[in-house]
Write an enzyme that holds these catalytic residues in place. Structure first.
Site, PDB file in Angstrom:
ATOM      1  N   THR A  84       0.764  -1.255   0.210  1.00 11.83           N
ATOM      2  CA  THR A  84      -0.050  -0.011   0.023  1.00 11.83           C
ATOM      3  C   THR A  84       0.974   1.335  -0.041  1.00 11.83           C
ATOM      4  O   THR A  84       0.340   2.390  -0.650  1.00 11.83           O
ATOM      5  CB  THR A  84      -0.993   0.109   1.257  1.00 11.83           C
ATOM      6  OG1 THR A  84      -1.786  -1.250   1.258  1.00 11.83           O
ATOM      7  CG2 THR A  84      -1.768   1.082   1.483  1.00 11.83           C
TER       8      THR A  84
ATOM      9  N   THR B 278       1.294  -4.607   4.155  1.00 11.47           N
ATOM     10  CA  THR B 278       1.035  -5.276   5.360  1.00 11.47           C
ATOM     11  C   THR B 278       0.554  -6.688   5.481  1.00 11.47           C
ATOM     12  O   THR B 278       0.480  -7.265   6.584  1.00 11.47           O
ATOM     13  CB  THR B 278       0.064  -4.348   6.333  1.00 11.47           C
ATOM     14  OG1 THR B 278      -1.056  -4.474   5.474  1.00 11.47           O
ATOM     15  CG2 THR B 278       0.639  -2.943   6.336  1.00 11.47           C
TER      16      THR B 278
ATOM     17  N   GLN C  53      -4.957 -20.929  18.348  1.00  8.72           N
ATOM     18  CA  GLN C  53      -5.861 -19.817  17.421  1.00  8.72           C
ATOM     19  C   GLN C  53      -5.757 -18.809  18.367  1.00  8.72           C
ATOM     20  O   GLN C  53      -6.132 -17.603  18.084  1.00  8.72           O
ATOM     21  CB  GLN C  53      -7.137 -20.353  17.425  1.00  8.72           C
ATOM     22  CG  GLN C  53      -7.277 -21.757  16.251  1.00  8.72           C
ATOM     23  CD  GLN C  53      -8.572 -22.134  16.178  1.00  8.72           C
ATOM     24  OE1 GLN C  53      -9.829 -21.324  16.614  1.00  8.72           O
ATOM     25  NE2 GLN C  53      -8.703 -23.174  15.424  1.00  8.72           N
ATOM     26  N   CYS C  54      -5.201 -18.979  19.836  1.00  3.05           N
ATOM     27  CA  CYS C  54      -5.188 -17.732  20.522  1.00  3.05           C
ATOM     28  C   CYS C  54      -4.003 -17.269  20.419  1.00  3.05           C
ATOM     29  O   CYS C  54      -2.996 -17.746  20.425  1.00  3.05           O
ATOM     30  CB  CYS C  54      -5.361 -18.370  22.102  1.00  3.05           C
ATOM     31  SG  CYS C  54      -6.560 -19.064  22.577  1.00  3.05           S
TER      32      CYS C  54
END
Ligand code: ASP
Length: 336
Positions: free
Chosen positions: A12, A89, A271-272
Site C-alpha cells: 500500500t 502489510t 488459535q489464541c
C-alpha cells in the site's frame, strides 16, 4: 553519517489509485519519498532505493520473493549499515519471519515497514513509518529482522497482523516490543539480541509443500485426507486454546498418524494469539502428541510456516525437523 538501503517490494505505501482499487506502480514510491522534505534533512541517514520487479501487493509474495529480498540484502550487506524493506502489510509478518530464518548471524538491522494508507493520500501513515524505520536502520542498535509499525518496533518473527484498518496494525503477543518511538526512540535493551561473532549466512528457501489447517467446531477431518499425502512435508494445525482438537468421533488422529508415518511434520499452534500450546495438558491434546505431532509452543502461524520452510530447505530429515521445531533458533519462541 550512516547509509541505509531501502528495498521496495510493493504494498500500500507506494500504491496509486486505479479503477480497480489501489495497485503498485513502479517509480511512484521514489517520487513520493522525494516529496518528503524530512527524508532529505541533514539529520537523516543517507539512503538509496532499490525496487523489485514487478512490485507486488503482498498477497502475491511467494518463496521466490523471499529469496530475492534476502539476496538483495546479502549482496549489499557490506555497503550499508542497515536495511528497510517496504512491504504490504497483509503478509509482512510472514516475510519478516522468513527473512529471520534465511539470514543467520545478522549483525545489522533489517526493518520491515509499510502503511495502511498510501503515501499519495493526505492521511498516510507511511511518512512516519518510513522516517522512523530509516533512523532505526541507521542506528545499528538492533541486529535482527524486525517490523516497525505505528510507533512500535517488534521482533519480526513474533509479529502478527492484528488490524485490517487500524494504524497500529501489528502486535507481538508473546514477546515484548524492541523499541517504542515516542518523543525519542526508546530501545528495550533486555529484549534485543546481544552482538554475535559469526559471519552472515544466507539460507535460501525451497518451495516446500506445506499446509495450514484451522480447527473449528464440527470440522470434518476426513475432508482433509486427500491433501495429507506423502507429498505434504509439513503442516501447521491451528488448534483451540492450549493445543486442543475435537476428540470423539472424529477422524483426525488416524489421519495424523498416517501423515506422520508418511514423513509429514505436524506442528501444533494455537488459535489464541497470546500464550502457548501445552500438549498433554488436556486429554484432547495428549492424543496429538502420541500421534507424533510437535508443539509449536507460542509460535505465531507465520513463524511456524516459515520455520518449516527453513528446516526442510536445509535438507534435514523428519526427526531433525521435529526436534528443531521445538527449539528457538532466532528468538521466535519461548521455552520455559
Ligand atoms: N494488500 C496490501 C498489501 O499487503 C495491504 C497493505 O499493504 O497494507 O500489499
Amino acid at each position: 553519517m550512516n547509509n541505509v538501503l531501502i528495498i521496495n517490494t510493493g504494498g500500500t505505501i507506494g500504491m496509486v489509485r486505479t479503477p480497480n482499487g489501489y495497485a503498485p506502480k513502479s517509480g511512484h514510491l521514489l517520487e513520493q519519498l522525494d516529496a518528503i522534505p524530512e527524508l532529505h534533512s541533514k539529520e537523516m541517514p543517507v539512503w538509496e532505493l532499490i525496487e523489485t520487479s514487478p512490485l507486488l501487493d503482498s498477497s502475491n509474495i511467494t518463496v521466490a520473493e523471499w529469496n530475492m529480498i534476502a539476496s538483495i540484502i546479502v549482496e549489499n550487506y557490506d555497503r550499508f549499515d542497515g536495511f528497510v524493506v517496504l512491504h504490504g502489510t497483509d503478509t509482512m509478518a510472514y516475510t519478516a519471519s522468513a527473512l529471520s530464518f534465511m539470514l543467520e548471524n545478522l549483525s545489522k538491522p533489517v526493518v520491515l515497514t509499510g502503511s495502511q494508507i498510501p503515501l499519495c493520500e493526505i492521511r498516510s501513515d507511511g511518512r512516519d513509518n518510513v522516517i522512523t524505520s530509516l533512523i532505526i536502520a541507521a542506528e545499528r542498535k538492533v541486529r535482527e529482522v524486525c517490523l516497525f509499525f505505528g510507533g512500535t518496533l517488534l521482533r519480526g518473527n513474533r509479529a502478527t497482523k492484528y488490524s485490517a484498518d487500524g494504524l497500529i496494525a501489528f502486535v507481538s503477543p508473546n514477546y515484548p516490543s524492541l523499541a517504542e518511538a515516542g518523543i525519542s526512540i526508546k530501545y528495550n535493551d533486555t529484549a534485543l539480541f546481544s552482538p554475535l561473532s559469526g559471519k552472515l549466512k544466507f539460507h535460501p528457501f525451497e518451495n516446500v509443500p506445506i499446509g495450514v489447517i484451522k480447527v473449528f467446531p464440527g470440522i470434518q477431518f476426513s475432508l482433509f485426507e486427500s491433501i495429507m499425502t506423502e507429498k505434504l512435508r509439513g503442516i501447521v494445525i491451528e488448534t483451540f486454546g492450549a493445543g486442543n482438537i475435537p476428540g470423539d468421533g472424529n477422524s483426525l488422529l488416524p489421519i495424523i498418524k498416517r501423515a506422520f508415518a508418511n514423513g509429514t511434520v505436524l506442528t501444533v499452534c494455537s488459535q489464541c494469539p497470546q500464550g502457548a500450546v501445552s500438549l498433554g495438558a488436556y486429554e484432547t491434546s495428549g492424543a496429538l502428541k502420541r500421534a507424533g505431532a510437535v508443539s509449536g509452543l507460542d509460535l505465531t502461524t507465520e513463524a511456524a510456516v516459515s520455520k518449516l520452510y527453513y528446516l526442510f530447505s536445509s535438507g534435514l530429515d523428519k526427526e531433525e525437523v521435529k526436534k528443531n521445531m521445538e527449539i528457538p533458533l532466532r528468538g521466535e519462541m519461548t521455552v520455559t
